[in-house]
Design an enzyme around this catalytic site. Structure first.
Site: not given
Ligand code: G6Q
Length: 540
Positions: A209, A215, A270-271, A356, A387, A507
Protein backbone atom coordinates in the site's frame (compact mmCIF):
# COMPACT_ATOMS: atom_id res chain seq x y z
CA UNK A 1 -24.69 10.33 16.50
CA UNK A 2 -25.47 11.11 20.15
CA UNK A 3 -22.85 10.06 22.67
CA UNK A 4 -23.39 6.58 24.03
CA UNK A 5 -22.46 5.68 27.60
CA UNK A 6 -19.06 4.00 27.89
CA UNK A 7 -19.25 0.22 27.55
CA UNK A 8 -18.77 -0.56 31.24
CA UNK A 9 -21.25 2.11 32.32
CA UNK A 10 -24.17 0.96 30.19
CA UNK A 11 -27.14 -0.58 31.97
CA UNK A 12 -26.70 -3.66 29.81
CA UNK A 13 -23.10 -4.11 31.00
CA UNK A 14 -24.20 -4.00 34.62
CA UNK A 15 -27.05 -6.43 33.98
CA UNK A 16 -24.78 -8.74 32.01
CA UNK A 17 -22.24 -8.80 34.86
CA UNK A 18 -24.94 -10.02 37.24
CA UNK A 19 -26.43 -12.34 34.68
CA UNK A 20 -23.07 -13.88 33.78
CA UNK A 21 -22.28 -14.64 37.42
CA UNK A 22 -25.47 -16.72 37.49
CA UNK A 23 -24.76 -18.31 34.08
CA UNK A 24 -21.32 -19.39 35.25
CA UNK A 25 -23.08 -21.95 37.44
CA UNK A 26 -25.06 -23.40 34.56
CA UNK A 27 -23.88 -26.33 32.53
CA UNK A 28 -24.56 -26.89 28.84
CA UNK A 29 -25.80 -30.36 29.76
CA UNK A 30 -28.63 -28.78 31.78
CA UNK A 31 -29.32 -26.05 29.26
CA UNK A 32 -29.80 -28.70 26.56
CA UNK A 33 -31.83 -30.91 28.89
CA UNK A 34 -34.19 -28.07 29.75
CA UNK A 35 -34.72 -27.05 26.13
CA UNK A 36 -34.73 -29.93 23.71
CA UNK A 37 -35.02 -27.62 20.69
CA UNK A 38 -32.02 -25.54 21.61
CA UNK A 39 -29.95 -26.89 18.72
CA UNK A 40 -32.55 -25.59 16.30
CA UNK A 41 -33.35 -22.36 18.10
CA UNK A 42 -29.93 -20.88 18.57
CA UNK A 43 -29.03 -20.88 14.91
CA UNK A 44 -28.84 -18.16 12.29
CA UNK A 45 -28.30 -18.18 8.56
CA UNK A 46 -27.05 -15.59 6.13
CA UNK A 47 -24.99 -15.19 2.95
CA UNK A 48 -24.77 -18.95 2.47
CA UNK A 49 -23.52 -19.69 6.00
CA UNK A 50 -25.26 -21.58 8.80
CA UNK A 51 -24.26 -20.66 12.35
CA UNK A 52 -25.09 -22.92 15.27
CA UNK A 53 -24.42 -21.04 18.51
CA UNK A 54 -26.45 -23.31 20.76
CA UNK A 55 -23.36 -24.68 22.48
CA UNK A 56 -22.71 -21.39 24.24
CA UNK A 57 -23.41 -20.77 27.90
CA UNK A 58 -26.36 -18.56 27.15
CA UNK A 59 -30.12 -18.43 27.62
CA UNK A 60 -32.84 -16.28 26.07
CA UNK A 61 -32.23 -13.50 28.57
CA UNK A 62 -28.49 -13.52 27.71
CA UNK A 63 -29.42 -12.76 24.14
CA UNK A 64 -31.86 -10.06 25.20
CA UNK A 65 -29.17 -8.39 27.30
CA UNK A 66 -26.59 -8.66 24.52
CA UNK A 67 -29.11 -7.12 22.15
CA UNK A 68 -29.63 -4.28 24.63
CA UNK A 69 -25.89 -3.85 24.87
CA UNK A 70 -25.70 -3.50 21.09
CA UNK A 71 -28.50 -0.92 21.21
CA UNK A 72 -26.97 1.02 24.08
CA UNK A 73 -23.63 1.09 22.27
CA UNK A 74 -25.44 2.28 19.11
CA UNK A 75 -24.13 -0.54 16.96
CA UNK A 76 -26.54 0.09 14.09
CA UNK A 77 -25.55 3.77 13.93
CA UNK A 78 -21.90 2.72 13.74
CA UNK A 79 -22.66 0.21 11.00
CA UNK A 80 -24.48 2.90 9.05
CA UNK A 81 -21.55 5.29 9.54
CA UNK A 82 -19.07 2.76 8.16
CA UNK A 83 -21.20 1.98 5.09
CA UNK A 84 -21.80 5.68 4.52
CA UNK A 85 -18.07 6.40 4.30
CA UNK A 86 -17.78 8.47 7.51
CA UNK A 87 -14.19 8.87 8.68
CA UNK A 88 -14.55 6.35 11.49
CA UNK A 89 -10.80 5.65 11.57
CA UNK A 90 -10.42 8.81 13.61
CA UNK A 91 -6.72 8.59 14.48
CA UNK A 92 -5.83 8.44 10.78
CA UNK A 93 -8.75 10.61 9.67
CA UNK A 94 -9.87 8.01 7.14
CA UNK A 95 -13.05 6.35 6.01
CA UNK A 96 -13.17 2.56 6.41
CA UNK A 97 -14.68 1.25 3.24
CA UNK A 98 -13.61 -2.29 2.48
CA UNK A 99 -17.34 -2.81 1.86
CA UNK A 100 -17.00 -0.54 -1.20
CA UNK A 101 -14.48 -3.00 -2.69
CA UNK A 102 -17.29 -5.47 -3.26
CA UNK A 103 -20.18 -3.11 -3.89
CA UNK A 104 -22.03 -3.71 -7.17
CA UNK A 105 -21.20 -1.51 -10.13
CA UNK A 106 -24.34 0.60 -9.75
CA UNK A 107 -23.89 1.33 -6.03
CA UNK A 108 -23.04 4.79 -4.73
CA UNK A 109 -20.65 5.27 -1.83
CA UNK A 110 -19.35 8.76 -1.27
CA UNK A 111 -15.98 9.71 0.16
CA UNK A 112 -15.15 13.42 0.32
CA UNK A 113 -17.98 14.16 -2.07
CA UNK A 114 -16.97 11.56 -4.64
CA UNK A 115 -18.58 8.25 -5.51
CA UNK A 116 -15.79 5.68 -5.12
CA UNK A 117 -17.60 2.72 -6.69
CA UNK A 118 -16.74 3.53 -10.34
CA UNK A 119 -13.02 3.71 -9.43
CA UNK A 120 -13.27 0.36 -7.66
CA UNK A 121 -14.73 -1.23 -10.78
CA UNK A 122 -12.25 0.50 -13.06
CA UNK A 123 -9.41 -1.16 -11.11
CA UNK A 124 -11.22 -4.49 -11.09
CA UNK A 125 -11.63 -4.24 -14.87
CA UNK A 126 -7.95 -3.41 -15.32
CA UNK A 127 -6.99 -6.35 -13.09
CA UNK A 128 -9.31 -8.64 -15.06
CA UNK A 129 -7.81 -7.64 -18.40
CA UNK A 130 -4.31 -8.15 -17.08
CA UNK A 131 -5.18 -11.49 -15.48
CA UNK A 132 -6.74 -12.73 -18.71
CA UNK A 133 -3.66 -11.72 -20.69
CA UNK A 134 -1.29 -13.48 -18.32
CA UNK A 135 -3.43 -16.59 -17.90
CA UNK A 136 -4.09 -16.78 -21.62
CA UNK A 137 -0.39 -16.50 -22.50
CA UNK A 138 -0.77 -13.19 -24.29
CA UNK A 139 1.34 -11.28 -21.76
CA UNK A 140 4.80 -12.74 -22.27
CA UNK A 141 8.11 -12.31 -20.51
CA UNK A 142 10.91 -10.19 -21.96
CA UNK A 143 12.34 -13.14 -23.88
CA UNK A 144 8.96 -14.12 -25.28
CA UNK A 145 8.28 -16.96 -22.90
CA UNK A 146 4.90 -17.50 -21.35
CA UNK A 147 4.54 -16.43 -17.69
CA UNK A 148 4.10 -19.53 -15.58
CA UNK A 149 5.22 -18.35 -12.15
CA UNK A 150 3.71 -15.60 -10.06
CA UNK A 151 5.60 -14.39 -7.00
CA UNK A 152 3.73 -12.01 -4.69
CA UNK A 153 6.05 -9.86 -2.60
CA UNK A 154 4.28 -8.20 0.32
CA UNK A 155 3.90 -8.48 4.06
CA UNK A 156 1.12 -8.26 6.66
CA UNK A 157 -2.08 -7.20 4.97
CA UNK A 158 -0.34 -7.37 1.60
CA UNK A 159 0.55 -11.04 2.10
CA UNK A 160 -1.67 -12.89 4.57
CA UNK A 161 -4.90 -12.46 2.60
CA UNK A 162 -3.38 -13.40 -0.77
CA UNK A 163 -1.67 -16.51 0.65
CA UNK A 164 -4.76 -17.59 2.53
CA UNK A 165 -7.04 -17.07 -0.49
CA UNK A 166 -4.66 -18.91 -2.83
CA UNK A 167 -4.55 -21.90 -0.52
CA UNK A 168 -8.31 -21.80 0.12
CA UNK A 169 -9.21 -21.65 -3.56
CA UNK A 170 -6.66 -24.03 -5.02
CA UNK A 171 -9.40 -26.20 -6.58
CA UNK A 172 -10.36 -23.15 -8.65
CA UNK A 173 -6.81 -22.16 -9.54
CA UNK A 174 -4.82 -22.48 -12.76
CA UNK A 175 -2.96 -25.70 -12.08
CA UNK A 176 -0.42 -25.05 -14.81
CA UNK A 177 0.89 -22.00 -12.98
CA UNK A 178 3.03 -21.73 -9.86
CA UNK A 179 2.20 -19.24 -7.10
CA UNK A 180 4.68 -18.25 -4.42
CA UNK A 181 4.53 -15.66 -1.66
CA UNK A 182 7.51 -13.87 -0.17
CA UNK A 183 7.00 -11.77 2.94
CA UNK A 184 9.78 -12.08 5.49
CA UNK A 185 12.93 -10.00 5.46
CA UNK A 186 14.83 -13.22 5.90
CA UNK A 187 16.73 -14.00 2.72
CA UNK A 188 15.69 -17.62 3.15
CA UNK A 189 12.08 -16.74 2.34
CA UNK A 190 13.03 -15.24 -1.02
CA UNK A 191 15.70 -17.86 -1.76
CA UNK A 192 13.31 -20.76 -1.23
CA UNK A 193 10.51 -19.06 -3.20
CA UNK A 194 12.59 -18.65 -6.37
CA UNK A 195 15.17 -21.42 -6.20
CA UNK A 196 13.50 -23.60 -8.85
CA UNK A 197 11.97 -20.82 -10.94
CA UNK A 198 13.08 -19.58 -14.35
CA UNK A 199 13.23 -15.77 -14.43
CA UNK A 200 12.12 -15.83 -18.09
CA UNK A 201 8.77 -17.24 -16.97
CA UNK A 202 8.34 -15.37 -13.69
CA UNK A 203 6.24 -12.33 -12.86
CA UNK A 204 6.67 -10.49 -9.56
CA UNK A 205 3.81 -8.60 -7.98
CA UNK A 206 5.16 -6.03 -5.56
CA UNK A 207 2.19 -5.52 -3.25
CA UNK A 208 2.55 -2.64 -0.85
CA UNK A 209 0.00 0.00 0.00
CA UNK A 210 2.71 2.48 1.01
CA UNK A 211 5.53 1.14 -1.18
CA UNK A 212 7.92 2.04 1.63
CA UNK A 213 7.72 -1.08 3.82
CA UNK A 214 11.25 -2.19 4.64
CA UNK A 215 10.67 -5.93 4.17
CA UNK A 216 8.81 -5.58 0.89
CA UNK A 217 11.21 -3.07 -0.61
CA UNK A 218 14.20 -5.22 0.42
CA UNK A 219 12.59 -8.28 -1.20
CA UNK A 220 11.55 -6.32 -4.30
CA UNK A 221 15.14 -5.12 -4.76
CA UNK A 222 16.37 -8.68 -4.33
CA UNK A 223 13.84 -9.83 -6.91
CA UNK A 224 15.01 -7.22 -9.38
CA UNK A 225 18.64 -8.35 -8.96
CA UNK A 226 17.60 -11.99 -9.28
CA UNK A 227 15.58 -11.33 -12.44
CA UNK A 228 18.29 -9.21 -14.05
CA UNK A 229 20.91 -11.87 -13.32
CA UNK A 230 19.14 -13.94 -16.00
CA UNK A 231 17.39 -11.36 -18.12
CA UNK A 232 20.26 -8.79 -18.14
CA UNK A 233 18.33 -6.02 -19.88
CA UNK A 234 16.79 -3.45 -17.43
CA UNK A 235 13.94 -3.07 -19.95
CA UNK A 236 12.89 -6.58 -18.88
CA UNK A 237 11.58 -5.17 -15.58
CA UNK A 238 8.50 -3.84 -17.38
CA UNK A 239 7.46 -7.37 -18.37
CA UNK A 240 8.34 -9.10 -15.11
CA UNK A 241 7.25 -6.64 -12.42
CA UNK A 242 3.89 -5.13 -11.63
CA UNK A 243 2.89 -3.19 -8.54
CA UNK A 244 -0.13 -2.94 -6.31
CA UNK A 245 0.00 0.27 -4.35
CA UNK A 246 -1.49 3.62 -3.45
CA UNK A 247 1.90 5.32 -3.97
CA UNK A 248 2.39 5.94 -7.70
CA UNK A 249 5.49 8.07 -7.20
CA UNK A 250 7.39 5.36 -5.32
CA UNK A 251 6.26 2.73 -7.83
CA UNK A 252 7.70 4.82 -10.67
CA UNK A 253 10.93 5.39 -8.76
CA UNK A 254 11.32 1.64 -8.30
CA UNK A 255 11.22 1.32 -12.08
CA UNK A 256 7.75 -0.08 -12.57
CA UNK A 257 5.69 1.58 -15.29
CA UNK A 258 2.58 3.11 -13.60
CA UNK A 259 0.63 1.54 -16.48
CA UNK A 260 1.41 -1.75 -14.74
CA UNK A 261 0.31 -0.48 -11.36
CA UNK A 262 -2.99 -1.46 -9.80
CA UNK A 263 -4.22 1.12 -7.36
CA UNK A 264 -6.29 1.23 -4.26
CA UNK A 265 -7.15 3.86 -1.69
CA UNK A 266 -6.32 5.07 1.78
CA UNK A 267 -9.78 4.00 2.96
CA UNK A 268 -8.76 0.34 2.55
CA UNK A 269 -6.84 -0.89 5.59
CA UNK A 270 -4.03 -3.39 4.92
CA UNK A 271 -5.75 -6.24 6.77
CA UNK A 272 -9.01 -5.47 4.95
CA UNK A 273 -7.44 -5.35 1.49
CA UNK A 274 -7.36 -8.89 0.11
CA UNK A 275 -10.37 -8.16 -2.08
CA UNK A 276 -8.80 -4.99 -3.52
CA UNK A 277 -5.96 -5.00 -6.06
CA UNK A 278 -3.91 -6.62 -3.29
CA UNK A 279 -5.80 -9.71 -4.44
CA UNK A 280 -4.18 -9.57 -7.90
CA UNK A 281 -2.35 -12.86 -7.24
CA UNK A 282 -5.70 -14.39 -6.24
CA UNK A 283 -7.26 -13.22 -9.48
CA UNK A 284 -4.33 -14.54 -11.50
CA UNK A 285 -4.78 -17.89 -9.76
CA UNK A 286 -8.56 -18.30 -9.98
CA UNK A 287 -9.44 -15.99 -12.87
CA UNK A 288 -11.64 -12.88 -12.93
CA UNK A 289 -15.00 -14.70 -12.86
CA UNK A 290 -14.19 -16.60 -9.68
CA UNK A 291 -12.70 -13.44 -8.16
CA UNK A 292 -15.96 -11.62 -8.80
CA UNK A 293 -17.89 -14.53 -7.30
CA UNK A 294 -15.73 -14.09 -4.19
CA UNK A 295 -16.62 -10.40 -4.10
CA UNK A 296 -20.30 -11.33 -4.39
CA UNK A 297 -19.89 -13.56 -1.35
CA UNK A 298 -18.34 -10.69 0.59
CA UNK A 299 -21.13 -8.38 -0.52
CA UNK A 300 -23.85 -10.84 0.48
CA UNK A 301 -22.44 -10.88 4.02
CA UNK A 302 -22.09 -7.07 3.98
CA UNK A 303 -25.77 -6.77 3.15
CA UNK A 304 -26.71 -9.32 5.78
CA UNK A 305 -24.66 -7.41 8.38
CA UNK A 306 -26.14 -4.07 7.33
CA UNK A 307 -29.77 -5.18 7.32
CA UNK A 308 -30.43 -8.23 9.51
CA UNK A 309 -31.81 -7.67 13.02
CA UNK A 310 -29.16 -8.12 15.70
CA UNK A 311 -30.23 -11.56 16.84
CA UNK A 312 -30.45 -12.94 13.31
CA UNK A 313 -27.21 -11.29 12.25
CA UNK A 314 -24.28 -13.70 12.12
CA UNK A 315 -21.41 -11.22 12.61
CA UNK A 316 -23.35 -9.40 15.35
CA UNK A 317 -24.10 -12.64 17.20
CA UNK A 318 -20.48 -13.77 16.94
CA UNK A 319 -19.15 -10.38 17.97
CA UNK A 320 -21.50 -10.10 20.96
CA UNK A 321 -20.68 -13.61 22.13
CA UNK A 322 -17.00 -12.74 22.01
CA UNK A 323 -17.63 -9.69 24.18
CA UNK A 324 -19.74 -11.82 26.55
CA UNK A 325 -16.92 -14.28 27.13
CA UNK A 326 -14.04 -11.79 27.16
CA UNK A 327 -15.69 -9.38 29.58
CA UNK A 328 -17.81 -11.63 31.76
CA UNK A 329 -16.10 -15.05 31.66
CA UNK A 330 -12.44 -13.91 31.68
CA UNK A 331 -11.85 -15.58 28.32
CA UNK A 332 -8.52 -14.59 26.77
CA UNK A 333 -8.43 -16.58 23.57
CA UNK A 334 -10.59 -18.03 20.84
CA UNK A 335 -9.63 -21.01 18.70
CA UNK A 336 -10.64 -21.11 15.04
CA UNK A 337 -10.69 -24.70 13.82
CA UNK A 338 -11.49 -25.15 10.14
CA UNK A 339 -12.19 -28.76 9.22
CA UNK A 340 -10.94 -28.19 5.71
CA UNK A 341 -7.33 -28.49 4.67
CA UNK A 342 -7.73 -25.72 2.11
CA UNK A 343 -8.33 -23.30 5.00
CA UNK A 344 -4.98 -24.07 6.55
CA UNK A 345 -3.88 -20.43 6.43
CA UNK A 346 -7.24 -19.06 7.57
CA UNK A 347 -6.34 -18.92 11.29
CA UNK A 348 -3.10 -17.08 10.46
CA UNK A 349 -5.08 -14.62 8.35
CA UNK A 350 -7.57 -14.12 11.18
CA UNK A 351 -4.80 -13.51 13.68
CA UNK A 352 -3.97 -10.30 11.90
CA UNK A 353 -7.55 -9.31 11.15
CA UNK A 354 -8.69 -9.74 14.74
CA UNK A 355 -5.64 -8.88 16.80
CA UNK A 356 -4.29 -5.94 14.81
CA UNK A 357 -7.82 -4.55 14.80
CA UNK A 358 -8.86 -5.02 18.41
CA UNK A 359 -5.53 -5.20 20.26
CA UNK A 360 -6.15 -1.75 21.74
CA UNK A 361 -6.24 -0.39 25.30
CA UNK A 362 -7.59 3.09 24.77
CA UNK A 363 -11.02 4.15 23.59
CA UNK A 364 -11.58 6.21 20.47
CA UNK A 365 -11.52 9.25 22.74
CA UNK A 366 -8.09 8.30 24.08
CA UNK A 367 -9.24 7.13 27.52
CA UNK A 368 -7.58 4.01 28.90
CA UNK A 369 -10.12 1.18 28.98
CA UNK A 370 -10.93 -0.45 32.31
CA UNK A 371 -11.91 -3.80 30.79
CA UNK A 372 -10.32 -6.43 28.57
CA UNK A 373 -10.59 -6.00 24.80
CA UNK A 374 -9.39 -8.11 21.85
CA UNK A 375 -8.79 -11.77 22.65
CA UNK A 376 -6.05 -13.87 21.09
CA UNK A 377 -7.28 -15.73 18.01
CA UNK A 378 -5.41 -18.82 16.98
CA UNK A 379 -5.98 -22.24 15.46
CA UNK A 380 -5.10 -24.98 13.02
CA UNK A 381 -7.15 -27.15 10.74
CA UNK A 382 -8.87 -30.22 12.14
CA UNK A 383 -8.33 -33.03 12.58
CA UNK A 384 -4.62 -32.19 12.99
CA UNK A 385 -5.25 -30.00 16.03
CA UNK A 386 -7.02 -32.87 17.79
CA UNK A 387 -3.73 -34.72 18.01
CA UNK A 388 -2.03 -31.73 19.50
CA UNK A 389 -3.52 -28.78 21.40
CA UNK A 390 -7.14 -29.91 21.72
CA UNK A 391 -6.05 -31.60 24.97
CA UNK A 392 -5.82 -28.18 26.60
CA UNK A 393 -9.17 -27.07 25.22
CA UNK A 394 -10.82 -30.23 26.61
CA UNK A 395 -9.11 -30.58 29.96
CA UNK A 396 -6.94 -27.50 30.59
CA UNK A 397 -7.80 -24.78 33.09
CA UNK A 398 -8.53 -22.06 30.50
CA UNK A 399 -11.92 -21.67 28.88
CA UNK A 400 -11.36 -21.33 25.12
CA UNK A 401 -14.44 -20.85 22.95
CA UNK A 402 -13.95 -22.53 19.57
CA UNK A 403 -15.24 -21.79 16.09
CA UNK A 404 -15.62 -25.01 14.13
CA UNK A 405 -15.90 -24.50 10.37
CA UNK A 406 -17.02 -27.29 8.04
CA UNK A 407 -18.48 -27.91 4.61
CA UNK A 408 -21.14 -30.34 3.42
CA UNK A 409 -19.26 -31.17 0.21
CA UNK A 410 -15.57 -31.72 -0.29
CA UNK A 411 -13.61 -30.96 -3.44
CA UNK A 412 -11.89 -34.33 -3.10
CA UNK A 413 -14.41 -37.07 -2.33
CA UNK A 414 -11.90 -39.81 -1.69
CA UNK A 415 -12.73 -42.93 0.27
CA UNK A 416 -14.65 -42.20 3.45
CA UNK A 417 -12.45 -39.26 4.33
CA UNK A 418 -15.11 -36.58 4.30
CA UNK A 419 -17.43 -38.45 6.67
CA UNK A 420 -14.47 -39.09 8.96
CA UNK A 421 -13.51 -35.42 8.86
CA UNK A 422 -17.02 -34.09 9.60
CA UNK A 423 -17.69 -36.72 12.25
CA UNK A 424 -14.56 -35.62 14.06
CA UNK A 425 -15.59 -31.98 13.91
CA UNK A 426 -19.04 -32.70 15.34
CA UNK A 427 -17.59 -35.03 17.96
CA UNK A 428 -15.17 -32.37 19.19
CA UNK A 429 -17.94 -29.82 19.67
CA UNK A 430 -20.08 -32.44 21.41
CA UNK A 431 -17.28 -33.58 23.70
CA UNK A 432 -16.38 -30.00 24.60
CA UNK A 433 -19.97 -29.13 25.47
CA UNK A 434 -21.07 -32.23 27.30
CA UNK A 435 -17.85 -33.85 28.51
CA UNK A 436 -17.84 -37.12 30.37
CA UNK A 437 -19.05 -37.43 33.93
CA UNK A 438 -17.79 -39.32 36.94
CA UNK A 439 -20.87 -41.56 36.78
CA UNK A 440 -20.29 -42.43 33.13
CA UNK A 441 -16.69 -43.35 33.84
CA UNK A 442 -17.65 -45.50 36.83
CA UNK A 443 -20.31 -47.21 34.75
CA UNK A 444 -17.65 -47.97 32.14
CA UNK A 445 -15.60 -49.62 34.89
CA UNK A 446 -12.77 -47.09 34.84
CA UNK A 447 -10.42 -47.55 37.75
CA UNK A 448 -11.25 -45.08 40.55
CA UNK A 449 -7.66 -43.68 40.53
CA UNK A 450 -7.89 -42.88 36.85
CA UNK A 451 -11.29 -41.22 36.95
CA UNK A 452 -9.99 -37.70 37.77
CA UNK A 453 -7.66 -37.92 34.77
CA UNK A 454 -10.30 -39.21 32.41
CA UNK A 455 -13.01 -36.82 33.49
CA UNK A 456 -14.17 -34.23 30.95
CA UNK A 457 -15.88 -31.31 32.67
CA UNK A 458 -17.58 -30.23 29.45
CA UNK A 459 -19.33 -26.85 29.42
CA UNK A 460 -16.72 -25.61 26.96
CA UNK A 461 -18.46 -23.42 24.41
CA UNK A 462 -18.23 -23.50 20.66
CA UNK A 463 -19.88 -22.21 17.51
CA UNK A 464 -20.23 -24.34 14.41
CA UNK A 465 -20.22 -22.59 11.05
CA UNK A 466 -21.33 -24.68 8.10
CA UNK A 467 -21.66 -24.08 4.38
CA UNK A 468 -22.34 -26.11 1.33
CA UNK A 469 -18.83 -26.09 -0.10
CA UNK A 470 -15.70 -23.97 0.08
CA UNK A 471 -16.17 -21.86 -3.05
CA UNK A 472 -14.96 -18.34 -3.86
CA UNK A 473 -18.35 -16.99 -2.75
CA UNK A 474 -18.29 -18.95 0.52
CA UNK A 475 -14.78 -17.76 1.25
CA UNK A 476 -15.89 -14.16 0.71
CA UNK A 477 -18.83 -14.59 3.10
CA UNK A 478 -16.65 -16.26 5.70
CA UNK A 479 -14.04 -13.51 5.66
CA UNK A 480 -16.68 -10.77 5.81
CA UNK A 481 -18.29 -12.62 8.72
CA UNK A 482 -15.11 -12.23 10.75
CA UNK A 483 -14.46 -8.68 9.51
CA UNK A 484 -17.86 -7.57 10.77
CA UNK A 485 -17.62 -9.58 13.98
CA UNK A 486 -14.38 -7.70 14.71
CA UNK A 487 -16.16 -4.43 13.93
CA UNK A 488 -19.03 -5.32 16.26
CA UNK A 489 -16.59 -6.06 19.09
CA UNK A 490 -14.72 -2.80 18.48
CA UNK A 491 -17.94 -0.76 18.60
CA UNK A 492 -19.05 -2.39 21.84
CA UNK A 493 -15.63 -1.75 23.42
CA UNK A 494 -15.49 1.77 22.01
CA UNK A 495 -12.09 1.30 20.40
CA UNK A 496 -10.77 2.13 16.94
CA UNK A 497 -10.44 -1.22 15.15
CA UNK A 498 -8.82 0.37 12.12
CA UNK A 499 -5.51 1.86 13.18
CA UNK A 500 -2.35 -0.03 14.18
CA UNK A 501 -0.02 2.34 16.00
CA UNK A 502 1.25 -0.60 18.03
CA UNK A 503 3.42 -1.80 15.16
CA UNK A 504 5.28 1.50 14.80
CA UNK A 505 7.74 1.56 17.72
CA UNK A 506 9.49 -1.68 16.78
CA UNK A 507 9.92 -0.44 13.19
CA UNK A 508 11.61 2.77 14.39
CA UNK A 509 13.92 0.92 16.78
CA UNK A 510 14.88 -1.60 14.10
CA UNK A 511 16.00 1.20 11.79
CA UNK A 512 18.31 2.44 14.56
CA UNK A 513 19.76 -1.03 15.22
CA UNK A 514 20.47 -1.95 11.56
CA UNK A 515 23.64 0.22 11.28
CA UNK A 516 24.70 -0.81 14.76
CA UNK A 517 24.69 -4.45 13.71
CA UNK A 518 26.44 -3.70 10.44
CA UNK A 519 29.19 -1.52 11.95
CA UNK A 520 31.02 -3.24 14.84
CA UNK A 521 32.52 0.11 15.91
CA UNK A 522 29.17 1.91 16.32
CA UNK A 523 28.61 2.98 19.94
CA UNK A 524 25.69 1.25 21.67
CA UNK A 525 23.33 3.26 23.84
CA UNK A 526 20.52 0.82 24.52
CA UNK A 527 19.69 -0.98 27.75
CA UNK A 528 22.29 -3.53 28.91
CA UNK A 529 20.29 -6.46 27.51
CA UNK A 530 19.90 -5.03 23.99
CA UNK A 531 23.56 -3.91 24.00
CA UNK A 532 24.77 -7.40 24.97
CA UNK A 533 22.58 -9.08 22.38
CA UNK A 534 23.86 -6.76 19.65
CA UNK A 535 27.47 -7.50 20.69
CA UNK A 536 26.77 -11.24 20.51
CA UNK A 537 25.23 -11.02 17.07
CA UNK A 538 27.94 -8.70 15.78
CA UNK A 539 30.52 -11.42 16.35
CA UNK A 540 28.75 -13.46 13.68
C1 G6Q B 1 -2.52 -3.95 8.11
C2 G6Q B 1 -1.27 -3.33 8.48
C3 G6Q B 1 -0.02 -4.01 7.98
C4 G6Q B 1 0.33 -3.69 6.51
C5 G6Q B 1 1.77 -4.11 6.27
C6 G6Q B 1 2.21 -3.89 4.85
O1 G6Q B 1 -3.61 -3.54 8.40
O2 G6Q B 1 -1.32 -1.99 8.16
O3 G6Q B 1 -0.04 -5.39 8.14
O4 G6Q B 1 -0.54 -4.35 5.66
O5 G6Q B 1 2.62 -3.41 7.15
O6 G6Q B 1 2.09 -2.55 4.50
P1 G6Q B 1 2.25 -2.10 3.01
O7 G6Q B 1 1.16 -2.71 2.21
O8 G6Q B 1 2.18 -0.60 3.04
O9 G6Q B 1 3.59 -2.59 2.54
Amino acid sequence: MTTAKPFDRTDAYLSLSLHASAMKHKHLRDLFRMDSDRGETYVAQGAGLYLDYSKHIIADNTLRLLEQLAEQRQLSEHIAAMFRGDKINSTEDRAVLHVALRAPRDATIMVDGQNVVPEVHAVLDKMSQFAERVRGGEWRGHTGKRIKNIVNIGIGGSDLGPVMAYEALRPFSARDMVFRFVSNVDGSDFAEAVRDLDANETLFIVASKTFTTLETMANANLARQWALATLSDPAAIAKHFVAVSTNEKAVREFGIDPANMFGFWDWVGGRYSMDSAIGLSTMLAIGPAHFRAMLDGFHAMDEHFRTAPYLQNLPVIMGLLTVYYVNFFEVGSIAVLPYDQYLKRFPAYLQQLTMESNGKSVTREGERVGYPTGPVYWGEPGTNGQHSFHQLIHQGTARIPCDFIGFKHTHNPLGEHHAFLLANMLAQAEALAFGKTYEQLRFEGVNEDLIPHRLFDGNRPSSTILADQLTPATLGSLIALYEHSVFTQGVIWGINSFDQWGVELGKVLAKRIIPELQNPAAPLRHDSSTNALIRYLRQA
